[in-house]
Design a protein around this motif. Structure first.
Motif, PDB file in Angstrom:
ATOM      1  N   GLY A  91       6.615   6.429  -0.050  1.00 36.81           N
ATOM      2  CA  GLY A  91       7.319   5.541   0.150  1.00 36.81           C
ATOM      3  C   GLY A  91       8.370   5.782   1.381  1.00 36.81           C
ATOM      4  N   PHE A  92       8.869   4.826   2.180  1.00 34.96           N
ATOM      5  CA  PHE A  92       9.598   5.051   2.988  1.00 34.96           C
ATOM      6  C   PHE A  92      11.132   5.024   2.612  1.00 34.96           C
ATOM      7  N   ASP A  93      11.589   6.233   2.326  1.00 38.81           N
ATOM      8  CA  ASP A  93      12.895   6.464   1.866  1.00 38.81           C
ATOM      9  C   ASP A  93      13.972   7.173   3.024  1.00 38.81           C
ATOM     10  N   PRO A  94      14.843   6.307   3.857  1.00 38.09           N
ATOM     11  CA  PRO A  94      15.656   6.811   4.746  1.00 38.09           C
ATOM     12  C   PRO A  94      16.337   8.081   4.333  1.00 38.09           C
ATOM     13  N   LYS A  95      16.648   8.372   2.990  1.00 38.17           N
ATOM     14  CA  LYS A  95      17.547   9.340   2.457  1.00 38.17           C
ATOM     15  C   LYS A  95      16.694  10.599   2.355  1.00 38.17           C
ATOM     16  N   LEU A  96      15.317  10.637   2.520  1.00 38.50           N
ATOM     17  CA  LEU A  96      14.343  11.789   2.517  1.00 38.50           C
ATOM     18  C   LEU A  96      14.214  12.269   4.021  1.00 38.50           C
ATOM     19  N   SER A  97      14.450  13.559   4.039  1.00 38.81           N
ATOM     20  CA  SER A  97      14.272  14.179   5.421  1.00 38.81           C
ATOM     21  C   SER A  97      12.673  14.438   5.423  1.00 38.81           C
ATOM     22  N   GLY A  98      12.428  14.761   6.617  1.00 40.60           N
ATOM     23  CA  GLY A  98      10.588  14.693   6.759  1.00 40.60           C
ATOM     24  C   GLY A  98      10.246  15.751   6.148  1.00 40.60           C
ATOM     25  N   GLN A  99      10.969  17.029   5.776  1.00 31.97           N
ATOM     26  CA  GLN A  99      10.381  17.905   4.762  1.00 31.97           C
ATOM     27  C   GLN A  99      10.369  17.665   3.432  1.00 31.97           C
ATOM     28  N   ASP A 100      11.417  16.853   3.012  1.00 34.32           N
ATOM     29  CA  ASP A 100      11.472  16.450   1.682  1.00 34.32           C
ATOM     30  C   ASP A 100      10.165  15.690   1.359  1.00 34.32           C
ATOM     31  N   ALA A 101       9.813  14.672   2.208  1.00 29.54           N
ATOM     32  CA  ALA A 101       8.709  13.905   2.182  1.00 29.54           C
ATOM     33  C   ALA A 101       7.405  14.669   1.926  1.00 29.54           C
ATOM     34  N   ILE A 102       7.291  15.727   2.874  1.00 28.53           N
ATOM     35  CA  ILE A 102       6.013  16.636   2.880  1.00 28.53           C
ATOM     36  C   ILE A 102       6.077  17.248   1.560  1.00 28.53           C
ATOM     37  N   ASP A 103       7.168  17.968   1.122  1.00 24.38           N
ATOM     38  CA  ASP A 103       7.144  18.301  -0.448  1.00 24.38           C
ATOM     39  C   ASP A 103       6.723  17.613  -1.420  1.00 24.38           C
ATOM     40  N   LEU A 104       7.312  16.311  -1.402  1.00 19.03           N
ATOM     41  CA  LEU A 104       6.839  15.206  -2.274  1.00 19.03           C
ATOM     42  C   LEU A 104       5.382  14.968  -2.113  1.00 19.03           C
ATOM     43  N   ALA A 105       4.910  14.848  -1.148  1.00 20.43           N
ATOM     44  CA  ALA A 105       3.449  14.641  -0.892  1.00 20.43           C
ATOM     45  C   ALA A 105       2.623  15.744  -1.569  1.00 20.43           C
ATOM     46  N   ASN A 106       3.121  16.814  -1.183  1.00 23.68           N
ATOM     47  CA  ASN A 106       2.387  18.304  -1.545  1.00 23.68           C
ATOM     48  C   ASN A 106       2.460  18.411  -2.958  1.00 23.68           C
ATOM     49  N   THR A 107       3.448  18.139  -3.701  1.00 24.54           N
ATOM     50  CA  THR A 107       3.693  18.109  -5.173  1.00 24.54           C
ATOM     51  C   THR A 107       2.703  17.286  -5.967  1.00 24.54           C
ATOM     52  N   PHE A 108       2.859  15.826  -5.460  1.00 15.79           N
ATOM     53  CA  PHE A 108       1.697  15.065  -6.012  1.00 15.79           C
ATOM     54  C   PHE A 108       0.374  15.230  -5.695  1.00 15.79           C
ATOM     55  N   ARG A 109       0.054  15.727  -4.556  1.00 16.26           N
ATOM     56  CA  ARG A 109      -1.405  16.083  -4.050  1.00 16.26           C
ATOM     57  C   ARG A 109      -2.027  16.964  -5.045  1.00 16.26           C
ATOM     58  N   VAL A 110      -1.480  17.962  -5.683  1.00 15.51           N
ATOM     59  CA  VAL A 110      -2.244  18.934  -6.237  1.00 15.51           C
ATOM     60  C   VAL A 110      -2.918  18.017  -7.468  1.00 15.51           C
ATOM     61  N   TYR A 111      -2.128  17.144  -8.194  1.00 13.36           N
ATOM     62  CA  TYR A 111      -2.716  16.461  -9.087  1.00 13.36           C
ATOM     63  C   TYR A 111      -3.799  15.473  -9.058  1.00 13.36           C
ATOM     64  N   VAL A 112      -3.878  15.225  -7.509  1.00 12.99           N
ATOM     65  CA  VAL A 112      -5.140  14.267  -7.270  1.00 12.99           C
ATOM     66  C   VAL A 112      -6.280  14.908  -6.738  1.00 12.99           C
ATOM     67  N   TRP A 113      -5.911  15.996  -5.921  1.00 17.86           N
ATOM     68  CA  TRP A 113      -7.140  16.639  -4.904  1.00 17.86           C
ATOM     69  C   TRP A 113      -6.845  17.997  -5.310  1.00 17.86           C
ATOM     70  N   GLY A 114      -5.999  18.755  -6.009  1.00 12.91           N
ATOM     71  CA  GLY A 114      -6.024  20.181  -6.210  1.00 12.91           C
ATOM     72  C   GLY A 114      -7.294  20.549  -7.258  1.00 12.91           C
ATOM     73  N   GLU A 115      -7.363  21.855  -7.356  1.00 15.55           N
ATOM     74  CA  GLU A 115      -8.096  22.570  -8.548  1.00 15.55           C
ATOM     75  C   GLU A 115      -8.461  21.441  -9.825  1.00 15.55           C
ATOM     76  N   LYS A 116      -7.387  21.289 -10.230  1.00 13.51           N
ATOM     77  CA  LYS A 116      -7.507  20.396 -11.507  1.00 13.51           C
ATOM     78  C   LYS A 116      -7.521  18.908 -11.178  1.00 13.51           C
ATOM     79  N   GLY A 117      -7.343  18.332  -9.789  1.00 13.07           N
ATOM     80  CA  GLY A 117      -7.306  17.161  -9.488  1.00 13.07           C
ATOM     81  C   GLY A 117      -8.425  16.186 -10.021  1.00 13.07           C
ATOM     82  N   PHE A 118      -7.783  15.055 -10.343  1.00 13.35           N
ATOM     83  CA  PHE A 118      -8.932  14.141 -11.160  1.00 13.35           C
ATOM     84  C   PHE A 118      -9.605  13.506 -10.109  1.00 13.35           C
ATOM     85  N   CYS A 119      -9.214  13.429  -8.763  1.00 13.13           N
ATOM     86  CA  CYS A 119     -10.118  12.833  -7.807  1.00 13.13           C
ATOM     87  C   CYS A 119     -11.296  13.542  -7.758  1.00 13.13           C
TER      88      CYS A 119
END
Length: 146
Positions: free
Chosen positions: A13-41
């Motif tokens: 989501g576009f949140d002006p309070k998030l820095s670019g790095q915060d958005a990247i960290d958020l994506a990386n945290t979530f990405r593990v659950y979808v595409w990671g080793e145990k990711g359901f995708c």
């Protein structure tokens, strides 16, 4: 050509309070659950569209991570069927409350329950549009995988 009936997409989501790095960290945290080793995708890739009919080639789970209220309002429960692509988008909203504030087990449980609930809505679209997709079989196969 990709023959998986399910695919996954991620949008932060576009949140002006998030820095670019915060958005990247958020994506990386979530990405593990979808595409990671145990990711359901990765698990979903076992289901091939030709096993369920010819009218639906791709059901795309669209994960909207921490969207703004305006973004949420613009989303439908299930997107429109795109006849030319034989595809449909299925939005899933991911927030602190339903995902990030949960344990690892709770996070996987949220993803599983969300996908299964959205499958019921997809079944309604399939029926309404008179698609040949064998939704009962698809749901059973998906439940067995998850």
């Amino acid at each position: 050509m990709n023959d998986n009936i399910f695919g996954c997409f991620l949008k932060i989501g576009f949140d002006p309070k998030l820095s670019g790095q915060d958005a990247i960290d958020l994506a990386n945290t979530f990405r593990v659950y979808v595409w990671g080793e145990k990711g359901f995708c990765n698990t979903l890739k076992m289901l091939k569209h030709e096993d369920y009919g010819e009218d639906l080639i791709l059901a795309l789970f669209e994960f909207y991570v921490k969207p703004l209220p305006a973004e949420v309002q613009a989303l439908k429960e299930v997107g429109s069927y795109r006849k030319n692509e034989k595809s449909i988008g299925i939005p899933i909203i991911v927030t602190d409350e339903n995902f990030f504030n949960k344990s690892e087990e709770g996070r996987y449980s949220f993803l599983k329950q969300s996908v299964l609930q959205k499958l019921d809505l997809l079944a309604e679209v399939v029926k309404k549009k008179k698609l040949d997709t064998k939704m009962d079989l698809l749901k059973v196969d998906l439940q067995n995988l998850l």
